[in-house]
Scaffold this motif. Structure first.
Motif: not given
Lengths: 111, 117
Positions: B15-24
């Protein structure tokens, strides 16, 4: 608020029999509906579509019926096969280009 | 031909963290859409991008953001993660917004399963 509902969370049928999956909607201004099938750990896979100007579309074992007066559509699978066991979603599409999905129905086809 | 690829496949965050998800997207597809699927629900639209421009946004808070790159790949970013952000995040591609949707549907990736603890 546009809504798409699939009121049966699950359905169990015997192999070879007909599976009927239902979907109700509230918005009359849609362009088409899509049906997707989803296995665990995979993304949804497109099955069949129906345009707002049609009342039936057929592709092999899959037929979708649209009843605009009742705001209801259904997907018929005949004959059902064990490999059809998956979660099925109906999704409304239109001018906004976003899809509005129902909550899904888990189909189990028993051998 | 590669389909829609998403990375990572699974992710656990606090909780409180940041996330980056990727898509091609599929080669030749210029439009990418993001959906969130919470357990027991259908996928819910988050964003649509076409030619690096945002073309649509769903009812999600500003903690959610996305962008599309010149090669048409896309990132979904979520800040200040909440437990309720735990979900399967799906990416879908198409030639252009809505193009081919009736005949072929949007093509989805296998998704990223995000768990927030």
């Amino acid at each position: 608020d546009q809504q798409v509902k699939q009121n049966s969370p699950s359905l169990s049928v015997q192999e070879g029999r007909i599976s009927i999956l239902n979907c109700d909607y509230t918005n009359s201004m849609f362009d088409y509906f899509l049906w997707y099938k989803k296995y665990p750990a995979e993304g949804p896979t497109f099955l069949i579509s129906i345009s707002s100007i049609k009342d039936k579309n057929e592709d092999g074992r899959f037929t979708v019926f649209l009843n605009k007066s009742a705001k209801h559509l259904s997907l018929h699978i005949v004959p059902s096969q064990p490999g059809d066991s998956a979660v099925y979603f109906c999704a409304e599409g239109g001018a906004t280009n976003k899809l509005i999905f129902g909550t899904g129905t888990l189909l189990a086809v028993q051998p | 031909d590669a389909g829609v690829t998403q990375s990572p496949t699974h992710l656990i965050k606090t909780r409180g963290q940041h996330v980056t998800l990727r898509c091609s997207p599929i080669s030749g597809h210029k439009s990418v859409s993001w959906y969130q699927q919470v357990l027991g629900q259908g996928p819910q639209f988050i964003f649509q991008y076409y030619e690096k421009e945002e073309r649509g946004r769903g009812n999600f808070p500003d903690r959610f953001s996305a962008r599309q790159f010149p090669n048409y790949s896309s990132e979904l970013n979520v800040n200040a993660l909440l437990l309720g952000d735990s979900a399967l995040y799906l990416c879908a591609s198409s030639l252009a917004p809505g193009q081919g949707a009736y005949n072929y549907g949007y093509t989805f990736g296998s998704g990223t399963r995000l768990t927030v603890v």
